[in-house]
Design an enzyme around this catalytic site. Structure first.
Site, PDB file in Angstrom:
ATOM      1  N   ASP A  81      -7.814   5.236  -0.919  1.00  0.00           N
ATOM      2  CA  ASP A  81      -7.001   4.075  -0.339  1.00  0.00           C
ATOM      3  C   ASP A  81      -6.663   3.343  -1.397  1.00  0.00           C
ATOM      4  OD1 ASP A  81      -6.935   1.738   0.844  1.00  0.00           O
ATOM      5  OD2 ASP A  81      -8.695   1.833   2.127  1.00  0.00           O
TER       6      ASP A  81
ATOM      7  N   CYS B 178       0.721  -1.187   0.228  1.00  0.00           N
ATOM      8  CA  CYS B 178       0.091   0.086   0.103  1.00  0.00           C
ATOM      9  C   CYS B 178       0.893   1.258   0.010  1.00  0.00           C
ATOM     10  CB  CYS B 178      -1.095  -0.191   1.299  1.00  0.00           C
ATOM     11  SG  CYS B 178       0.002  -0.133   2.784  1.00  0.00           S
TER      12      CYS B 178
ATOM     13  N   HIS C  22      -5.936   0.085  -1.211  1.00  0.00           N
ATOM     14  CA  HIS C  22      -6.106  -1.159  -0.926  1.00  0.00           C
ATOM     15  C   HIS C  22      -6.902  -2.200  -1.926  1.00  0.00           C
ATOM     16  CE1 HIS C  22      -4.094   0.412   2.758  1.00  0.00           C
ATOM     17  NE2 HIS C  22      -3.640  -1.011   2.882  1.00  0.00           N
TER      18      HIS C  22
END
Length: 230
Positions: free
Chosen positions: A190, A65, A192
């Site tokens: 994000d 990440c 992810h």
């Protein structure tokens, strides 16, 4: 606590041209409505591509990440500087840069070791010789910290890579929203997501690009990388 640092070193690695198997989504933050009807909304100005787990064929789910947040930040810098010939480095190229800078041992290359905000800054500085400010805070929700983030968006309106200690999930900040009653939301990008997102709306609906009330953030120390690029 704020710290400013600059680690500059010659980097002999050339960043190779990239061909992605599908077009990365651009500017998903602009497709998200403000979290409240009233208030002040500040967004990252300029374009960036959304990098996420496996988006270039490199399977990094569970550890990559920080690299993906860095790649998103670099894509913003490239567009901001109108440097179309500049390439976003791959995970392997990022690792090699850190090795050449002396930040990591040779064994780091090809590993699944994660990177944090400081390593992201080292790479940005090496590739772009760009001043960055590392904002370290033990309480991200503190009024003075949120004011610093707002001031950054007012002056620079950049993309902010962020990583925590207890909250080890790297993410980016692409906006700030304040309500008339003093509540603050951060627009989180994000990295992810794993798979091939069909649309920016899918990323929004799945919560990978969303406004997050500051009360939702974990009680963790955080490092934020503020890129001082007008």
């Amino acid at each position: 606590m704020d710290t400013e640092s600059a680690q500059q070193a010659p980097v002999g690695l050339s960043i190779s041209p990239k061909t992605y198997t599908y077009a990365l989504h651009e500017d998903p933050h602009r497709a998200v409505a403000p979290p409240t009807a009233n208030g002040e909304t500040l967004l990252t100005r300029g374009r960036f591509s959304y990098f996420h787990y496996g988006c270039d064929g490199h399977q990094d789910a569970g550890w990559g990440c920080g690299y993906r947040t860095l790649q998103t930040a670099i894509s913003w810098l490239i567009n901001k500087r109108s440097q179309a010939a500049q390439q976003v480095p791959s995970i392997r190229e990022i690792q090699q840069i850190l090795i050449e800078l002396g930040d990591k041992p040779a064994s780091f290359g090809g590993s699944r070791d994660w990177v944090g905000t400081l390593e992201e800054f080292y790479v940005i500085d090496a590739l772009f010789q760009l001043p960055c400010k590392i904002l370290h805070t033990k309480e991200l929700c503190a009024e003075e910290v949120l004011q610093q983030i707002r001031n950054y968006f007012v002056e620079y309106a950049g993309f902010i890579p962020m990583g925590g200690l207890s909250d080890a999930a790297s993410k980016g900040i692409a906006g700030w929203h304040g309500t008339p009653t003093g509540e603050v939301y951060l627009l989180i990008v994000d990295p992810h997501y794993a798979g091939v997102p069909e649309s920016k709306q899918q990323l929004i609906d799945s919560g990978y690009v969303r406004w997050m009330h500051t009360s939702e953030l974990q009680a963790s120390a955080y490092n934020l990388c503020l890129m001082l690029q007008q």
